[in-house]
Every structure is written in structure tokens, then in C-alpha cells.
Scaffold this motif. Structure first.
Motif, PDB file in Angstrom:
ATOM      1  N   UNK A 306       3.356  19.986  36.981  1.00  0.00           N
ATOM      2  CA  UNK A 306       4.019  19.526  35.766  1.00  0.00           C
ATOM      3  C   UNK A 306       4.654  20.718  35.063  1.00  0.00           C
ATOM      4  N   UNK A 307       5.709  20.444  34.310  1.00  0.00           N
ATOM      5  CA  UNK A 307       6.395  21.492  33.565  1.00  0.00           C
ATOM      6  C   UNK A 307       5.695  21.734  32.234  1.00  0.00           C
ATOM      7  N   UNK A 308       5.523  23.003  31.922  1.00  0.00           N
ATOM      8  CA  UNK A 308       4.927  23.377  30.639  1.00  0.00           C
ATOM      9  C   UNK A 308       5.731  24.540  30.080  1.00  0.00           C
ATOM     10  N   UNK A 312       5.961  26.079  35.482  1.00  0.00           N
ATOM     11  CA  UNK A 312       5.529  24.895  36.211  1.00  0.00           C
ATOM     12  C   UNK A 312       4.109  25.157  36.681  1.00  0.00           C
ATOM     13  N   UNK A 313       3.185  24.318  36.251  1.00  0.00           N
ATOM     14  CA  UNK A 313       1.759  24.489  36.524  1.00  0.00           C
ATOM     15  C   UNK A 313       1.353  23.500  37.611  1.00  0.00           C
ATOM     16  N   UNK A 314       0.646  23.986  38.623  1.00  0.00           N
ATOM     17  CA  UNK A 314       0.209  23.140  39.735  1.00  0.00           C
ATOM     18  C   UNK A 314      -1.303  23.247  39.907  1.00  0.00           C
ATOM     19  N   UNK A 315      -1.946  22.094  40.134  1.00  0.00           N
ATOM     20  CA  UNK A 315      -3.388  22.051  40.303  1.00  0.00           C
ATOM     21  C   UNK A 315      -3.780  21.039  41.361  1.00  0.00           C
ATOM     22  N   UNK A 316      -5.087  20.823  41.478  1.00  0.00           N
ATOM     23  CA  UNK A 316      -5.628  19.926  42.504  1.00  0.00           C
ATOM     24  C   UNK A 316      -5.504  18.472  42.076  1.00  0.00           C
ATOM     25  N   UNK A 317      -5.140  17.608  43.026  1.00  0.00           N
ATOM     26  CA  UNK A 317      -5.128  16.167  42.763  1.00  0.00           C
ATOM     27  C   UNK A 317      -6.519  15.583  42.957  1.00  0.00           C
ATOM     28  N   UNK A 318      -6.721  14.286  42.649  1.00  0.00           N
ATOM     29  CA  UNK A 318      -7.990  13.641  42.962  1.00  0.00           C
ATOM     30  C   UNK A 318      -8.286  13.743  44.464  1.00  0.00           C
ATOM     31  N   UNK A 319      -9.600  13.851  44.816  1.00  0.00           N
ATOM     32  CA  UNK A 319     -10.768  13.502  44.001  1.00  0.00           C
ATOM     33  C   UNK A 319     -11.183  14.536  42.964  1.00  0.00           C
ATOM     34  N   UNK A 320     -10.506  15.681  42.893  1.00  0.00           N
ATOM     35  CA  UNK A 320     -10.750  16.533  41.743  1.00  0.00           C
ATOM     36  C   UNK A 320     -10.033  15.937  40.543  1.00  0.00           C
ATOM     37  N   UNK A 513       9.613  28.527  35.856  1.00  0.00           N
ATOM     38  CA  UNK A 513      10.491  27.374  36.066  1.00  0.00           C
ATOM     39  C   UNK A 513      11.901  27.790  36.443  1.00  0.00           C
ATOM     40  N   UNK A 514      12.393  28.872  35.885  1.00  0.00           N
ATOM     41  CA  UNK A 514      13.784  29.267  36.112  1.00  0.00           C
ATOM     42  C   UNK A 514      14.007  29.818  37.510  1.00  0.00           C
ATOM     43  N   UNK A 515      13.060  30.605  38.000  1.00  0.00           N
ATOM     44  CA  UNK A 515      13.248  31.289  39.284  1.00  0.00           C
ATOM     45  C   UNK A 515      12.414  30.710  40.415  1.00  0.00           C
ATOM     46  N   UNK A 516      11.359  29.964  40.071  1.00  0.00           N
ATOM     47  CA  UNK A 516      10.447  29.476  41.085  1.00  0.00           C
ATOM     48  C   UNK A 516       9.449  30.509  41.553  1.00  0.00           C
ATOM     49  N   UNK A 517       9.502  31.715  41.013  1.00  0.00           N
ATOM     50  CA  UNK A 517       8.594  32.780  41.430  1.00  0.00           C
ATOM     51  C   UNK A 517       7.191  32.522  40.904  1.00  0.00           C
ATOM     52  N   UNK A 518       6.153  32.842  41.695  1.00  0.00           N
ATOM     53  CA  UNK A 518       4.785  32.678  41.203  1.00  0.00           C
ATOM     54  C   UNK A 518       4.503  33.610  40.044  1.00  0.00           C
ATOM     55  N   UNK A 541      -2.229  32.250  27.760  1.00  0.00           N
ATOM     56  CA  UNK A 541      -1.346  33.096  28.559  1.00  0.00           C
ATOM     57  C   UNK A 541       0.097  32.612  28.513  1.00  0.00           C
ATOM     58  N   UNK A 542       0.297  31.304  28.722  1.00  0.00           N
ATOM     59  CA  UNK A 542       1.650  30.784  28.870  1.00  0.00           C
ATOM     60  C   UNK A 542       2.339  30.537  27.534  1.00  0.00           C
ATOM     61  N   UNK A 543       1.587  30.083  26.546  1.00  0.00           N
ATOM     62  CA  UNK A 543       2.194  29.758  25.256  1.00  0.00           C
ATOM     63  C   UNK A 543       2.215  30.952  24.306  1.00  0.00           C
ATOM     64  N   UNK A 544       1.139  31.725  24.352  1.00  0.00           N
ATOM     65  CA  UNK A 544       0.968  32.773  23.354  1.00  0.00           C
ATOM     66  C   UNK A 544       1.282  34.169  23.865  1.00  0.00           C
TER      67      UNK A 544
END
Length: 634
Positions: A306-308, A312-320, A513-518, A541-544
């Protein structure tokens, strides 16, 4: 003034029942009561509360960030970080290093993870920017069904009668998941990756202060003869700090896995030993069979992204539940009403803490109702983690409506789950299930820019307290809801044959988000509180723009749709009183996060090599360490 600076200012300032009762752990009885519903295994007696936070706090030692270029590994133990560093220095991939580190972690912090448990792993391949979510979660045996945790009267068993013993053991998935991932992303031979752990198991390692403390406080591990002989002396006292602990049985097991792969664990003598010990447990025999081990399969799933703001933040899907719930919390945080204002001039921030607690309530309400193993319901029906469900729960309009409920005063708990329009007609009951916080996390970057974020677990500290061939078995089946339904409605996380119990593990990888770089690799141990730890750190980290080391060191707080928990010894009483005035039920508890993060700055610089600048951060609450190129491993 937004809630983000307010949160930043706040964090900147600031029979086993009797045996469990005797354990001197810091607890939150009210938080336990939230999970102690009939669906979760019946009321948890206060006398048994000591097992609810088995990975107790063992101190807070301030850390400095570590900077490097090329490669970096952050794990929960110096031995594991050194093993990962040796593999990376030899040209191994991030996945290779993760395997080497995990094998060492199962030896040096056996309370948290090991080959008798499972894991979730995010892998990013730099050359084609491909992200994979690997699911090595344990599964229920084929003989298990929704009656697994019901007594003869059809009532959920007391939770702490279930934790210890064979009935709690799920089919281990860690080794087979790592083996399949290595076939895709490994660079060094499989057997080479086991050499550090095998050598350390045979030669011995000094017992750390944390391992000693957890061994001394555990009321059940001594009852297993093999574990007792390894970890305790003849008088039943835990091996002291600095004791050279050798585990030749585990060295032999790892050597067999190094030669034969996962087949050594899932078939043959070791598999038979696992099954025999599970089924013959003297007080709580289990249902695991050799066929369950033989036919276990890991899964590769689509990450929840999802975009924040700029990322762009990526995590584990269910069952997590980690990826979805972290995403909801960050989206709710942004959507919460802006009229909340700061009161007082002492620099503390009751408004930011209030806001963070409220978004936790809303997100955990949805988690408890909707999230479970996606393979056990048809798409669009029931509790699945299918794309439709994830999309509905993360819909911005839906979350904006949920966030509008956040005001000056605390929402009464428990907050009801929401009703996304796309999920109308799903007959589901909410059911928080106890999930004990014995986990570990590692973050790794290799020279090619490949990334691994992996969280692994055996559930409760020392798992089911069953040792086989030098390793401990998990008790992950207690992560299921103990009752299959409530008020005639099915519970998403009910027991079913072959099903994976819901988890809160939340490994994450963040991209620009702009470059796709990790930009960031992060995760934490800590049971259901993992979600709050990761969400709080991402906001910082990301907002502040808080640096990673400071972010993972900030005081912990949150609300899982019950009491608002504040980290004992790190948050002043004045904040608690301010929150109580807003209607929060507040408790000070140990919140033993183990956040491990790597921040990446991959912007090209004229006249410099192309390697990303890396910053490693270690949570000061545990014994983590950073290994990095050009730093002497520290």
C-alpha cells in the motif's frame, strides 16, 4: 499541528497454573482478559498469567546505529549476525545469509524460534524488482478438527492446559520453506549454510543473560528430560550466564538436514521421533502424524502493499494478520480527524498517544473478525485472505468512515468490527485468539541489493516444551480460536485439518514510491504487539524522519481493542493520567519488542561506488547485533 509530530514528541520524552503463578514475570491481566474469551480457550486464571508474556523484559541497553556499504545483517544475537556476515562476505545471497543466521538463532535463543517452528519471509530480488511473500507457517494435523480445543462437554479448554504438550504442536514449516526459497534465490550450496550453526552447537557457546533469565523463569521446560539435561543442572537450576552450552544432538540433526535437505526432518528417523514424542506426551498427547510432516508444503503468496505518503510499504498477507493490520493502522492514522489538539506545555503528547491507541482498536477489531488462513474458504466467502478481502479492508473510503469515529475521548472497548460493503453477508464472529510473543526477526541486504525480512517463531517461550534431537517443538496450534463459533456464527480462525493458524508476524519492506528503490527492511518479535511495534516505527521513520536507531528505541504503546498498554519504565505516569482522563483504561506492562531494521539510501552519487549506504538499527530491549561490510562485523 498534526498527530504525527505529537506522537514524535511523546515517544521522544519519555497442573501448570500454580507453577506459572510462581514465575516472576511482568504481566497485563486485563490484556489477558481481552483474549480470554470462550473462543480463545476460556477465562485465563490470574494465577496462570505468568505464561502470557514468556519472553520477559531482561533490560534496556542503549545502542548506536551501525553504518556500512555493500551488505548488512541485523539479527537477534551476535552469533547469528556473525554467521550471516560470514556468508555475505563469501558472496552468499541475502537468502543464504538468512538461512545461516536462522540455524544459529535456533541454537542460541531456543526460546524464540528454531527448526521445530515456522516463519514468514519477504524476499526482494533486485535484478527484476520482484517481491515474494513466503509462507512457512505451521499447519494443523490432518487428524485435528474444530473440536481440538474443546473438552468432553464441548466447552473450550482452559488455555494454560493447552500450551504445554503434544496437542499444541503444529507441523513445522521453517526448514522446508527455506529450502524451497533457497532453490530460487540461493547462491552458495545448501550444506555450506549450516556450517556455522553445526560448529557452534558442537563447540559450545556461552549462555547469554537473556537466555539464562528465561530458562530460570520457565516453569515447564524442566519437565522434558532432554531439555532438562541440556539447560539445567542436577538441582534444576538454569545454566549460568557464561556457561559453555554444547548441543551435540542439534549439531547432528543440522548435519543431517545439511546433507539431505528438509527430507531429513520431514521423513525418516527424525520425523518418527517427533511424532512419537508428540503422541506420547504424558499429560497432553497430540495428533501429529508422519504423513503430516511428509506432505507439508510452504506457499508463495502475493505481498500486501500500500502507498503511504512518499513510500510503498509491503508486508505479509494472511494467514499472517501483520501486513493487513499494519496497513490499516497507518491508513487510519492518516485519516483520523485533524481537529485533535495538544494540551499542556510539558512536551508530552497525550493526543498522539490517544490517536495511536484508537487506530489500534479499530484495526484489531477487523483483524479478529476477518483474518485467517486464506486457503480455507472460497474467494469472496467466509474468512479468507483472498484479494477481495484484503482490498475491502484496505479501501480508503471504508477506513475514512472508520477513522471518523476517533474523537477527543476514547472509544469504548471492545470496538465492533467494521462492515466493508464488499464483504456484506459474511457470517463471521470476531474472536481474539491468544498469541504468545516468542519470535525472532532478522533483516538482511546483500551486495546485489537483494533483501530479506523474516520473522520466525515457535509460539510460546520454548514452544510446547518438547525437545526432540536437540530442538524444541512449537505450540502454534494454540494460535487458533479455541471455539469454532460464537452465537451461531463461524469464527474465521477456527481449527480445521491442514489449516494454518493466524499470526501477527509482520516482516516489512518499504520502497520509495518515485523511484521504486528499496528504502527500509524492518520487523519485530512480540506476539500480537508486533503489529503495534512495526506500525509505530514506520510512522516515526517514514512520516517524521526519525533515524532508524532512535525509532526502534522509542517507548512502546498501543491498544489491541482493550486496555491501552504503556511500556513499563519508559513512559511517565503523567501520560497515563492524561489518557485516563480521555477515557482510556491504562496499564503499564513490559513490551519487549525486538525491532531490527536496515535503512537503505541507494541514490547515486558522483564519484562514489554504486553500493547503497546502509544504516542498521537494533532494539535495545534484546541482544541483537549488526554485521556489516567494512565495520569489522559490528
Amino acid at each position: 499541528m498534526t498527530g504525527l509530530p505529537r506522537l514524535r514528541r511523546f515517544v521522544a520524552r519519555t497442573t501448570l497454573a500454580s507453577a506459572f503463578a510462581a514465575a516472576s514475570l511482568a504481566l497485563s491481566p486485563s490484556a489477558l482478559a481481552r483474549d480470554a474469551t470462550p473462543s480463545a480457550g476460556g477465562p485465563i486464571p490470574a494465577a496462570a498469567a505468568a505464561a502470557a508474556r514468556p519472553e520477559a523484559a531482561t533490560g534496556f541497553a542503549p545502542r548506536d546505529a551501525v553504518h556500512g556499504r555493500g551488505w548488512m545483517a541485523v539479527t537477534a544475537n551476535r552469533h547469528a549476525s556473525d554467521a550471516a556476515g560470514a556468508i555475505l562476505a563469501a558472496g552468499g545471497s541475502a537468502l543464504d545469509a538468512a538461512i545461516a543466521a536462522q540455524m544459529v538463532l535456533g541454537l542460541v535463543e531456543p526460546q524464540s524460534s528454531g527448526i521445530g517452528g515456522g516463519a514468514f519471509l519477504l524476499h526482494y530480488r533486485a535484478r527484476d524488482r520482484r517481491l515474494e511473500a513466503w509462507d512457512g507457517r505451521e499447519t494443523a494435523p490432518a487428524a485435528a478438527d474444530e473440536r481440538l480445543w474443546l473438552d468432553a462437554r464441548g466447552q473450550p479448554r482452559p488455555f494454560f492446559e493447552a500450551v504445554v504438550g503434544g496437542r499444541a504442536v503444529g507441523v513445522p514449516g521453517l526448514v522446508r520453506m527455506l529450502e524451497r526459497a533457497h532453490a530460487r534465490h540461493g547462491r552458495l550450496p545448501w550444506g555450506r549454510l549450516f556450517e556455522p550453526a553445526i560448529a557452534l552447537a558442537r563447540d559450545g557457546f556461552p549462555v547469554s543473560p537473556r537466555l539464562h533469565a528465561l530458562l530460570a523463569r520457565d516453569p515447564a521446560l524442566r519437565d522434558d528430560p532432554e531439555a532438562a539435561a541440556l539447560y539445567y543442572d542436577e538441582a534444576g537450576k538454569a545454566r549460568p550466564v557464561g556457561y559453555l552450552l554444547r548441543n551435540p544432538a542439534l549439531a547432528d540433526t543440522l548435519a543431517q538436514v545439511a546433507r539431505r535437505g528438509s527430507l531429513a526432518l520431514h521423513a525418516g528417523p527424525i520425523a518418527r521421533a517427533i511424532v512419537d514424542k508428540v503422541r506420547s506426551h504424558p499429560s497432553n498427547p497430540g495428533l501429529l502424524g508422519e504423513h503430516d510432516l511428509a506432505f507439508y508444503r510452504p506457499a508463495v503468496r502475493e505481498a500486501v502493499c500500500f502507498d503511504h505518503r512518499a513510500h510503498r510499504v509491503c508486508g505479509m498477507p494472511p494467514p499472517s494478520s501483520g501486513g493487513v493490520t499494519v496497513a490499516q493502522m497507518l491508513k487510519l492514522w492518516r485519516a483520523a480527524p485533524a481537529q485533535l489538539t495538544t494540551r499542556g506545555g510539558d512536551g508530552l503528547d497525550p493526543d498522539g498517544a490517544h490517536r495511536f491507541a484508537e487506530v489500534g482498536k479499530l484495526a484489531f477489531a477487523d483483524r479478529d473478525r476477518y483474518l485467517a488462513d486464506p486457503d480455507f474458504t472460497a474467494p469472496g466467502q467466509g474468512s479468507s485472505g483472498d484479494a477481495m478481502l484484503v482490498s475491502a479492508l484496505l479501501d480508503d473510503r471504508y477506513l475514512a468512515r472508520r477513522a471518523a469515529a476517533i474523537g477527543e475521548l476514547a472509544l469504548p472497548t471492545p470496538v465492533a468490527a467494521g462492515h466493508p460493503a464488499a464483504l456484506s453477508g459474511r457470517p463471521l464472529a470476531a474472536a481474539p485468539s491468544p498469541e504468545l510473543p516468542s519470535t525472532t526477526h532478522l533483516s538482511i541486504v546483500d551486495r546485489q541489493g537483494n533483501l530479506v525480512s523474516m520473522t520466525s517463531s515457535i509460539e510460546s517461550a520454548f514452544g510446547a516444551r518438547i525437545m526432540v534431537r536437540g530442538f524444541l517443538l512449537n505450540n502454534q496450534l494454540t494460535d487458533f480460536s479455541f471455539a469454532p463459533s460464537r452465537d451461531g456464527e463461524p469464527i474465521a480462525n477456527r481449527v480445521e485439518p491442514g489449516k494454518r493458524p493466524r499470526s501477527s508476524m509482520a516482516p516489512a519492506i518499504v520502497f520509495d514510491r518515485a523511484t521504486g528503490a528499496p528504502a527500509l527492511v524492518i520487523g519485530s518479535p512480540g506476539g500480537p504487539q508486533i503489529i503495534q511495534y512495526v506500525a509505530r516505527s514506520l510512522i516515526a521513520i517514514l512520516d517524521e524522519g526519525v533515524d532508524p536507531q532512535r525509532a526502534v528505541s522509542l517507548p512502546n504503546l498501543g491498544n489491541r481493542n482493550g486496555v491501552t498498554e504503556l511500556e513499563r519504565g519508559r513512559v511517565p505516569a503523567s501520560l497515563a493520567e492524561a489518557l485516563r482522563r480521555r477515557g482510556h483504561r491504562v496499564e503499564f506492562v513490559d513490551m519487549t519488542s525486538g525491532l531490527h531494521a536496515i535503512a537503505l539510501d541507494c541514490r547515486p552519487r558522483l564519484g562514489q561506488d554504486r553500493a547503497c549506504r546502509l544504516t542498521g538499527a537494533v532494539d535495545p530491549r534484546r541482544e541483537g547485533a549488526v554485521a556489516a561490510a567494512g565495520t569489522g562485523g559490528r
